[in-house]
Write a protein that holds these residues in place. Structure first.
Motif, short mmCIF file in Angstrom:
data_model
loop_
_atom_site.label_atom_id
_atom_site.label_comp_id
_atom_site.label_asym_id
_atom_site.label_seq_id
_atom_site.Cartn_x
_atom_site.Cartn_y
_atom_site.Cartn_z
N ALA A 1 -36.18 -0.33 10.96
CA ALA A 1 -36.36 -0.92 9.64
C ALA A 1 -35.99 0.07 8.54
O ALA A 1 -35.50 -0.33 7.47
N VAL A 2 -36.24 1.36 8.78
CA VAL A 2 -35.89 2.38 7.79
C VAL A 2 -34.39 2.35 7.53
O VAL A 2 -33.92 2.44 6.38
N VAL A 3 -33.61 2.20 8.60
CA VAL A 3 -32.15 2.16 8.48
C VAL A 3 -31.72 0.97 7.62
O VAL A 3 -30.82 1.08 6.78
N ALA A 4 -32.38 -0.18 7.81
CA ALA A 4 -32.02 -1.37 7.04
C ALA A 4 -32.24 -1.16 5.55
O ALA A 4 -31.36 -1.50 4.72
N PHE A 5 -33.37 -0.58 5.17
CA PHE A 5 -33.65 -0.39 3.75
C PHE A 5 -32.79 0.71 3.14
O PHE A 5 -32.39 0.62 1.97
N LEU A 6 -32.48 1.74 3.90
CA LEU A 6 -31.55 2.77 3.41
C LEU A 6 -30.17 2.17 3.19
O LEU A 6 -29.44 2.59 2.28
N SER A 7 -29.80 1.18 3.99
CA SER A 7 -28.51 0.51 3.82
C SER A 7 -28.47 -0.29 2.52
O SER A 7 -27.43 -0.36 1.86
N ILE A 8 -29.60 -0.91 2.16
CA ILE A 8 -29.65 -1.61 0.87
C ILE A 8 -29.49 -0.63 -0.29
O ILE A 8 -28.79 -0.90 -1.27
#
Length: 404
Positions: free
Chosen positions: A381-388
């Motif tokens: 999930a951390v990766v997803a928000f860093l992508s945003i």
């Protein structure tokens, strides 16, 4: 001029959220063993029934989100309280497995009508410009749901059957939540009439229209993974800690979770007012699997378990806030109920299997391996928000080049 959040609305919703989450969600793990015994099921299958109910409840969320935009969140929540009370009674009097599962499905549909998704939409509809602060205040109050209802459910269950506990909970939804939601609906309807006589205030999203499909997908992935971990751990919190050798102290350790949620929300309210929701979402995404990792490394230490409940609760507290504020920041207030419906559908569909999956995994590969896999999924999930965040920076760089 700064608008003040609707305090009376927040306080009323805070009480209904405590009852809604406590009666429709947190109580299940306490009552599940006796439910399984009475229905002649294994504990795994009783949680499979819950997973099926969560899945079907999640599939109904987009329709419910459109209803919130069309009829107003207050009216939807009022109907939801009546449905929740009826479903709890039906579950208590279910003559067999089919009736029990049907009632459980209705309970999960009702939960979508009265819990955070609908409550956040009500706050956005009541006052879009103060909605972010209002959501923080609401989650601060509602964070006590687990702290109150785990021990309350346990205490009631020492004197009453699980069926009678559900009848008591039906009364709470009918006699407390329904009148409060009806009052909020009336106030919201009056506010809408006043808005139509003046200029309506809305919030614009910060993502450009062409970036919104990708931003929405990344947000949903992040939220879904967090929901997966949260659902798996929260439903099994007390029995999970007991299974790790904590015995009678498991319930005490579990009570750290609620105050930790409140602590994170209070800290954010006092110190984090200027932190954007995306930053809070990333922090929450790191804390939730981080807490589970502490449990893996420290079990069966009571101190380690307390640290797990603290860190996990801090992450869960922030997560509850950002599920309401991040969509508002990224996509704006227009059609917020419909947007929340889509987000809830994705989250619940993905996380619906979590209670059964964790119970099945613990039974077949052991607690430690099960928790390790859960931690790895949560970290994504951390990766997803860093992508945003990267998407926002990319948009900003394009805008700067266009100005040059």
């Amino acid at each position: 001029m700064n608008e003040r959040p609707p305090i009376a609305t927040i306080l009323a919703l805070g009480l209904t959220q405590i009852i809604g989450y406590g009666t429709l969600y947190y109580s299940f793990s306490i009552l599940a063993p006796d439910m399984a015994r009475d229905l002649n099921w294994s504990t795994e299958w009783i949680f499979a029934a819950l997973s099926a109910a969560l899945l079907l409840g999640g599939l109904s969320a987009p329709v419910l989100g459109r209803a919130i935009d069309h009829f107003g969140a207050g009216r939807v929540m009022t109907a939801g309280s009546a449905i929740a009370a009826t479903a709890l009674v039906a579950c208590a009097y279910a003559p067999g497995k089919a009736g029990f599962i049907t009632a459980l499905i209705v309970i999960e549909v009702a939960a979508n009508l009265v819990q955070y998704g609908a409550a956040f939409a009500l706050l956005v509809q009541a006052s879009p410009r103060t909605a972010q602060r209002s959501i923080t205040y609401l989650t601060l109050i509602a964070g006590f749901a687990s702290t109150i209802f785990w021990p309350v459910t346990t205490l009631l269950h020492t004197h009453l059957s699980w069926q009678n506990v559900y009848l008591v909970f039906a009364g709470l939804n009918l006699l407390i939540c329904l009148p409060l939601h009806a009052w909020l609906s009336y106030g919201l309807a009056r506010g809408e009439a006043q808005k139509h006589s003046s200029t309506a205030q809305t919030i614009e999203g910060c993502l450009a229209p062409e970036s919104r499909p990708l931003g929405f997908m990344l947000m949903v992935v992040g939220f879904s993974l967090q929901s997966l971990v949260s659902a798996a751990i929260l439903v099994h919190m007390v029995p999970l800690l007991s299974g790790l050798g904590l015995g009678a102290t498991a319930a005490i350790v579990g009570t750290v979770f609620g105050p930790a949620q409140v602590l994170s929300r209070f800290t954010n309210m006092v110190l984090g007012g200027n932190l954007p929701p995306l930053t809070l979402a990333t922090v929450a995404a790191a804390l939730i699997p981080g807490g589970v990792l502490i449990l893996i490394l420290s079990a069966p230490s009571v101190v380690g378990a307390m640290a797990f409940a603290l860190v996990f609760g801090l992450g869960s507290g922030l997560f509850s806030i950002v599920t309401g504020t991040l969509p508002l920041m990224l996509f704006g207030s227009d059609g917020y109920g419909r947007l929340q419906g889509k987000v809830m559908a994705a989250r619940l569909t993905v996380s619906a299997t979590a209670p059964f999956a964790l119970a099945f995994a613990i039974a077949h590969i052991g607690t430690m391996w099960s928790l390790t896999i859960t931690t790895a999924l949560g970290a994504l999930a951390v990766v997803a928000f860093l992508s945003i965040a990267h998407l926002q920076r990319y948009e900003s760089s394009l805008a700067q080049k266009a100005e040059v």
